[in-house]
Design a protein around this motif. Structure first.
Motif, PDB file in Angstrom:
ATOM      1  N   TRP A  65       0.827  -1.206   0.000  1.00  0.00           N
ATOM      2  CA  TRP A  65       0.000   0.000   0.000  1.00  0.00           C
ATOM      3  C   TRP A  65       0.863   1.258   0.000  1.00  0.00           C
ATOM      4  CZ3 TRP A  65      -4.719   1.969  -0.633  1.00  0.00           C
ATOM      5  CH2 TRP A  65      -5.007   3.202  -0.077  1.00  0.00           C
ATOM      6  N   ASN A  66       1.856   1.317   0.881  1.00  0.00           N
ATOM      7  CA  ASN A  66       2.681   2.519   0.970  1.00  0.00           C
ATOM      8  C   ASN A  66       3.444   2.773  -0.322  1.00  0.00           C
ATOM      9  OD1 ASN A  66       1.927   3.070   3.636  1.00  0.00           O
ATOM     10  ND2 ASN A  66       3.517   1.749   4.477  1.00  0.00           N
ATOM     11  N   ARG A  67       3.907   1.697  -0.971  1.00  0.00           N
ATOM     12  CA  ARG A  67       4.623   1.871  -2.235  1.00  0.00           C
ATOM     13  C   ARG A  67       3.675   2.377  -3.310  1.00  0.00           C
ATOM     14  NH1 ARG A  67       8.105  -2.994  -4.540  1.00  0.00           N
ATOM     15  NH2 ARG A  67       9.448  -2.261  -2.863  1.00  0.00           N
ATOM     16  N   ALA A  68       2.464   1.828  -3.354  1.00  0.00           N
ATOM     17  CA  ALA A  68       1.494   2.267  -4.361  1.00  0.00           C
ATOM     18  C   ALA A  68       1.158   3.743  -4.181  1.00  0.00           C
ATOM     19  CB  ALA A  68       0.226   1.412  -4.276  1.00  0.00           C
ATOM     20  N   ILE A 131      -6.493  10.649  -4.802  1.00  0.00           N
ATOM     21  CA  ILE A 131      -7.390  10.000  -5.765  1.00  0.00           C
ATOM     22  C   ILE A 131      -7.977  11.039  -6.713  1.00  0.00           C
ATOM     23  CG2 ILE A 131      -9.522   8.698  -6.007  1.00  0.00           C
ATOM     24  CD1 ILE A 131      -7.178   7.075  -4.930  1.00  0.00           C
ATOM     25  N   VAL A 132      -8.397  12.172  -6.182  1.00  0.00           N
ATOM     26  CA  VAL A 132      -8.975  13.227  -7.026  1.00  0.00           C
ATOM     27  C   VAL A 132      -7.959  13.704  -8.055  1.00  0.00           C
ATOM     28  CG1 VAL A 132      -9.913  15.574  -7.025  1.00  0.00           C
ATOM     29  CG2 VAL A 132     -10.610  13.958  -5.254  1.00  0.00           C
ATOM     30  N   LEU A 133      -6.700  13.882  -7.644  1.00  0.00           N
ATOM     31  CA  LEU A 133      -5.676  14.347  -8.570  1.00  0.00           C
ATOM     32  C   LEU A 133      -5.328  13.286  -9.602  1.00  0.00           C
ATOM     33  CD1 LEU A 133      -3.249  16.273  -6.184  1.00  0.00           C
ATOM     34  CD2 LEU A 133      -4.934  17.212  -7.759  1.00  0.00           C
ATOM     35  N   LEU A 134      -5.287  12.013  -9.199  1.00  0.00           N
ATOM     36  CA  LEU A 134      -4.990  10.944 -10.146  1.00  0.00           C
ATOM     37  C   LEU A 134      -6.093  10.814 -11.192  1.00  0.00           C
ATOM     38  CD1 LEU A 134      -3.524   8.154  -7.832  1.00  0.00           C
ATOM     39  CD2 LEU A 134      -2.305   9.450  -9.587  1.00  0.00           C
ATOM     40  N   VAL A 135      -7.346  10.895 -10.755  1.00  0.00           N
ATOM     41  CA  VAL A 135      -8.453  10.856 -11.705  1.00  0.00           C
ATOM     42  C   VAL A 135      -8.371  12.049 -12.660  1.00  0.00           C
ATOM     43  CG1 VAL A 135     -10.964  11.056 -11.926  1.00  0.00           C
ATOM     44  CG2 VAL A 135      -9.987   9.531 -10.211  1.00  0.00           C
ATOM     45  N   SER A 136      -8.005  13.202 -12.133  1.00  0.00           N
ATOM     46  CA  SER A 136      -7.873  14.397 -12.963  1.00  0.00           C
ATOM     47  C   SER A 136      -6.811  14.202 -14.032  1.00  0.00           C
ATOM     48  CB  SER A 136      -7.517  15.607 -12.097  1.00  0.00           C
ATOM     49  OG  SER A 136      -8.485  15.823 -11.094  1.00  0.00           O
ATOM     50  N   LYS A 137      -5.654  13.659 -13.631  1.00  0.00           N
ATOM     51  CA  LYS A 137      -4.574  13.469 -14.593  1.00  0.00           C
ATOM     52  C   LYS A 137      -4.882  12.340 -15.564  1.00  0.00           C
ATOM     53  CE  LYS A 137       0.418  13.064 -15.027  1.00  0.00           C
ATOM     54  NZ  LYS A 137       1.718  13.072 -14.325  1.00  0.00           N
ATOM     55  N   ALA A 138      -5.554  11.292 -15.084  1.00  0.00           N
ATOM     56  CA  ALA A 138      -5.874  10.176 -15.962  1.00  0.00           C
ATOM     57  C   ALA A 138      -6.838  10.590 -17.070  1.00  0.00           C
ATOM     58  CB  ALA A 138      -6.471   9.024 -15.148  1.00  0.00           C
ATOM     59  N   ALA A 139      -7.772  11.458 -16.753  1.00  0.00           N
ATOM     60  CA  ALA A 139      -8.769  11.889 -17.743  1.00  0.00           C
ATOM     61  C   ALA A 139      -8.256  13.001 -18.640  1.00  0.00           C
ATOM     62  CB  ALA A 139     -10.050  12.338 -17.046  1.00  0.00           C
ATOM     63  N   GLY A 140      -7.301  13.809 -18.143  1.00  0.00           N
ATOM     64  CA  GLY A 140      -6.822  14.936 -18.923  1.00  0.00           C
ATOM     65  C   GLY A 140      -7.814  16.090 -18.906  1.00  0.00           C
ATOM     66  N   ALA A 432      -1.098   7.552 -14.688  1.00  0.00           N
ATOM     67  CA  ALA A 432      -2.038   7.877 -13.607  1.00  0.00           C
ATOM     68  C   ALA A 432      -3.069   6.765 -13.450  1.00  0.00           C
ATOM     69  CB  ALA A 432      -2.729   9.205 -13.895  1.00  0.00           C
ATOM     70  N   ARG A 433      -3.571   6.231 -14.563  1.00  0.00           N
ATOM     71  CA  ARG A 433      -4.527   5.130 -14.461  1.00  0.00           C
ATOM     72  C   ARG A 433      -3.869   3.891 -13.863  1.00  0.00           C
ATOM     73  NH1 ARG A 433      -7.457   2.052 -19.457  1.00  0.00           N
ATOM     74  NH2 ARG A 433      -5.760   0.589 -19.086  1.00  0.00           N
ATOM     75  N   GLN A 434      -2.618   3.638 -14.247  1.00  0.00           N
ATOM     76  CA  GLN A 434      -1.895   2.499 -13.675  1.00  0.00           C
ATOM     77  C   GLN A 434      -1.716   2.672 -12.172  1.00  0.00           C
ATOM     78  OE1 GLN A 434      -0.782  -0.404 -15.294  1.00  0.00           O
ATOM     79  NE2 GLN A 434      -0.506  -1.010 -13.155  1.00  0.00           N
ATOM     80  N   ALA A 435      -1.463   3.903 -11.739  1.00  0.00           N
ATOM     81  CA  ALA A 435      -1.310   4.168 -10.303  1.00  0.00           C
ATOM     82  C   ALA A 435      -2.608   3.904  -9.561  1.00  0.00           C
ATOM     83  CB  ALA A 435      -0.844   5.605 -10.091  1.00  0.00           C
ATOM     84  N   LEU A 436      -3.737   4.278 -10.161  1.00  0.00           N
ATOM     85  CA  LEU A 436      -5.027   3.999  -9.538  1.00  0.00           C
ATOM     86  C   LEU A 436      -5.271   2.500  -9.445  1.00  0.00           C
ATOM     87  CD1 LEU A 436      -7.213   6.747 -11.266  1.00  0.00           C
ATOM     88  CD2 LEU A 436      -6.697   6.597  -8.833  1.00  0.00           C
ATOM     89  N   GLU A 437      -4.903   1.754 -10.477  1.00  0.00           N
ATOM     90  CA  GLU A 437      -5.054   0.299 -10.431  1.00  0.00           C
ATOM     91  C   GLU A 437      -4.193  -0.299  -9.331  1.00  0.00           C
ATOM     92  OE1 GLU A 437      -4.095  -1.068 -14.322  1.00  0.00           O
ATOM     93  OE2 GLU A 437      -5.986  -0.415 -15.226  1.00  0.00           O
ATOM     94  N   ASN A 438      -2.957   0.209  -9.193  1.00  0.00           N
ATOM     95  CA  ASN A 438      -2.071  -0.308  -8.147  1.00  0.00           C
ATOM     96  C   ASN A 438      -2.635  -0.043  -6.752  1.00  0.00           C
ATOM     97  OD1 ASN A 438      -0.288  -1.172 -10.106  1.00  0.00           O
ATOM     98  ND2 ASN A 438       1.010   0.645  -9.978  1.00  0.00           N
ATOM     99  N   ILE A 439      -3.226   1.128  -6.558  1.00  0.00           N
ATOM    100  CA  ILE A 439      -3.830   1.457  -5.258  1.00  0.00           C
ATOM    101  C   ILE A 439      -4.994   0.519  -4.961  1.00  0.00           C
ATOM    102  CG2 ILE A 439      -5.224   3.199  -4.062  1.00  0.00           C
ATOM    103  CD1 ILE A 439      -3.413   5.330  -5.197  1.00  0.00           C
ATOM    104  N   ILE A 440      -5.833   0.265  -5.972  1.00  0.00           N
ATOM    105  CA  ILE A 440      -6.976  -0.620  -5.770  1.00  0.00           C
ATOM    106  C   ILE A 440      -6.518  -2.025  -5.426  1.00  0.00           C
ATOM    107  CG2 ILE A 440      -8.967  -1.687  -6.914  1.00  0.00           C
ATOM    108  CD1 ILE A 440      -9.231   0.858  -8.582  1.00  0.00           C
ATOM    109  N   LEU A 441      -5.530  -2.551  -6.139  1.00  0.00           N
ATOM    110  CA  LEU A 441      -5.061  -3.897  -5.870  1.00  0.00           C
ATOM    111  C   LEU A 441      -4.324  -3.990  -4.536  1.00  0.00           C
ATOM    112  CD1 LEU A 441      -3.806  -4.882  -9.455  1.00  0.00           C
ATOM    113  CD2 LEU A 441      -5.906  -5.601  -8.301  1.00  0.00           C
ATOM    114  N   ALA A 442      -3.647  -2.910  -4.150  1.00  0.00           N
ATOM    115  CA  ALA A 442      -2.956  -2.923  -2.856  1.00  0.00           C
ATOM    116  C   ALA A 442      -3.932  -2.927  -1.695  1.00  0.00           C
ATOM    117  CB  ALA A 442      -2.017  -1.726  -2.749  1.00  0.00           C
ATOM    118  N   MET A 443      -5.137  -2.415  -1.931  1.00  0.00           N
ATOM    119  CA  MET A 443      -6.142  -2.353  -0.883  1.00  0.00           C
ATOM    120  C   MET A 443      -6.517  -3.734  -0.364  1.00  0.00           C
ATOM    121  SD  MET A 443      -9.864  -0.520  -1.077  1.00  0.00           S
ATOM    122  CE  MET A 443      -9.136   0.878  -1.943  1.00  0.00           C
ATOM    123  N   GLN A 444      -6.466  -4.735  -1.235  1.00  0.00           N
ATOM    124  CA  GLN A 444      -6.880  -6.077  -0.828  1.00  0.00           C
ATOM    125  C   GLN A 444      -5.935  -6.690   0.175  1.00  0.00           C
ATOM    126  OE1 GLN A 444      -6.328  -9.150  -3.869  1.00  0.00           O
ATOM    127  NE2 GLN A 444      -5.055  -7.691  -4.991  1.00  0.00           N
TER     128      GLN A 444
END
Length: 446
Positions: A65-68, A131-140, A432-444
């Motif tokens: 989690w911390n790395r993600a 999360i808000v900033l990552l979504v912002s960057k992922a969408a452009g 940015a999208r890859q970072a969001l995926e990593n955060i979601i998978l780290a949550m488990q």
């Protein structure tokens, strides 16, 4: 620029990431593989350990989690844990910190909340602004956005970064306000003079701090000069208030579950969400009562998912994105918040015994699922109508871990994790999208 950034990230990851994760970044993972990996790890966690041969393939590495979060913070420019440093160092908050020292050693819930906010470990999620900033960057953003409004080094807009700060401040103000103790004459805190003084002083600090943060966030929100964004975030604050009036409460306003059979079980086809085309319309709460999963979703959408989802939606509104992309952003934030809440709800029930002086929410997913499985558990909860201090949490904990509720909670977490990953595929394939995926998978793995 995105291609160059991706090459730089690959070189950085070559020196930091384990070999398994490096291979996965070289070969972009499809949504099906992501969902399959998540499901397989959930199944392995829920089954008993069996004898395996030495030739069997090793399990996939745990996602850290911390790395993600650290990787995600690097992508958006700087650590989001310092997003609110400007107002944390203000004179008003500095004075609050001095007064908080007087509460050290007392039993006021505000101290627990402060510790929860400052402790940046696996038990907290100080990443909502991230999360808000990552979504912002992922969408452009739309080509029509002027250059002066862009933070080109981070790939987001200055207004989106301000919105991330507003989101953090509103969330913290809500948590601080929830720490206020209801001092009634019939409670122990209301009868004990020494305890009453501590609790009364803590209430004053909690109210003033929460009001200051909420008022300051309102001013920052108005500075965005976007009426639709103001309406969205204001409706999320309204949802916080509405979540406090669902179901029964004890004298301290702690939520209690409904007695099994009180409400007729509704149809499972009823959607638990706001109107897709108008998220500012209040949620039809009365249509979802009686079903444990839907009732849980209703409570936590109002209490958490609404703010994160609407903040993600508002960030794309500031970027001039289409309404369809805005709805995708809302759904992603909502499902991510629900998956995180399911993770938190299950954490205490993964311990074989309840730690000393530890309690848990009586409307958490495992408790609601167990009440559906065994309605007789309500006999242990019913004394809590006067005060939750009269409830035997140890017995409830033993009953829940002995039943199927924990497995159902894990399935609930998997459901919303899969939904978040699915919605994420509507965004362009970026770091940015890859970072969001990593955060979601780290949550488990928390």
């Amino acid at each position: 620029m995105q291609r160059v950034g991706a090459l730089i990230m690959q070189q950085l990851m070559r020196h930091r990431m384990p070999q398994g994760q490096l291979l996965r970044r070289r070969n972009p993972t499809t949504p099906a593989v992501l969902l399959s990996t998540f499901t397989q790890q959930q199944q392995k966690r829920g089954t008993a350990t069996s004898t395996v041969s030495s030739k069997q393939a090793t399990p996939p590495p745990r996602h850290d989690w911390n790395r993600a979060v650290s990787e995600a913070e690097r992508i958006v420019g700087y650590p989001t844990s310092f997003l609110s440093l400007r107002w944390l160092l203000s004179d008003e908050i500095a004075n609050v910190a001095l007064h908080l020292r007087k509460l050290v050693g007392s039993a006021h819930p505000l101290m627990k909340t402060a510790k929860h906010l400052l402790y940046n470990g696996k038990n907290t999620m100080q990443a909502w602004g991230l999360i808000v900033l990552l979504v912002s960057k992922a969408a452009g953003h739309a080509p029509s956005i002027p250059d002066v409004e862009q933070d080109k080094s981070a790939g987001v807009l200055h207004s989106q970064r301000a919105l991330a700060e507003v989101t953090e401040m509103i969330r913290i103000s809500h948590l601080v306000h929830n720490s206020v103790v209801n001092l009634q004459s019939g409670t122990q805190a209301g009868q004990d003079v020494s305890t009453y003084d501590d609790m009364s002083f803590g209430n004053k600090i909690g109210l003033l701090t929460g009001d200051y943060l909420l008022g300051h966030s309102s001013a920052e929100l108005a500075n965005l000069r976007n009426q639709e964004v103001v309406e969205l975030i204001s409706s999320a604050v309204r949802d916080f208030s509405e979540s406090e009036f669902i179901g029964e409460r004890d004298e301290q306003n702690n939520p209690l579950p409904y007695k099994p059979g009180t409400f007729q079980r509704p149809s499972l086809s009823v959607a638990v969400d706001f109107n897709e085309h108008d998220v500012m319309t209040p949620m039809p709460i009365g249509q979802v009562l009686g079903n444990p999963e839907q009732e849980w979703e209703c409570r936590n959408i109002l209490n958490a998912g609404s703010l994160l989802g609407k903040s993600c939606q508002a960030s794309l509104k500031l970027a001039g994105q289409s309404e369809q992309m805005q709805r995708h952003a809302y759904r992603f934030g909502k499902h991510l918040a629900l998956a995180w809440q399911a993770c938190l709800d299950a954490e205490i029930f993964q311990c074989p015994t309840l730690p000393l002086d530890t309690t848990f929410s009586l409307v958490s997913a495992p408790v609601l699922f167990h009440l559906e499985h065994d309605p007789s558990l309500y006999a242990l909860i019913e004394p809590g109508k006067k005060s939750v201090e009269l409830i035997d949490y140890v017995q409830i904990h033993k009953a829940v871990i002995a039943g199927p509720a924990l497995a159902k909670t894990k399935e609930l977490q998997c459901k919303h994790t899969a939904a978040a990953l699915s919605v994420l595929q509507h965004f362009p394939a970026t770091d940015a999208r890859q970072a969001l995926e990593n955060i979601i998978l780290a949550m488990q793995d928390l």
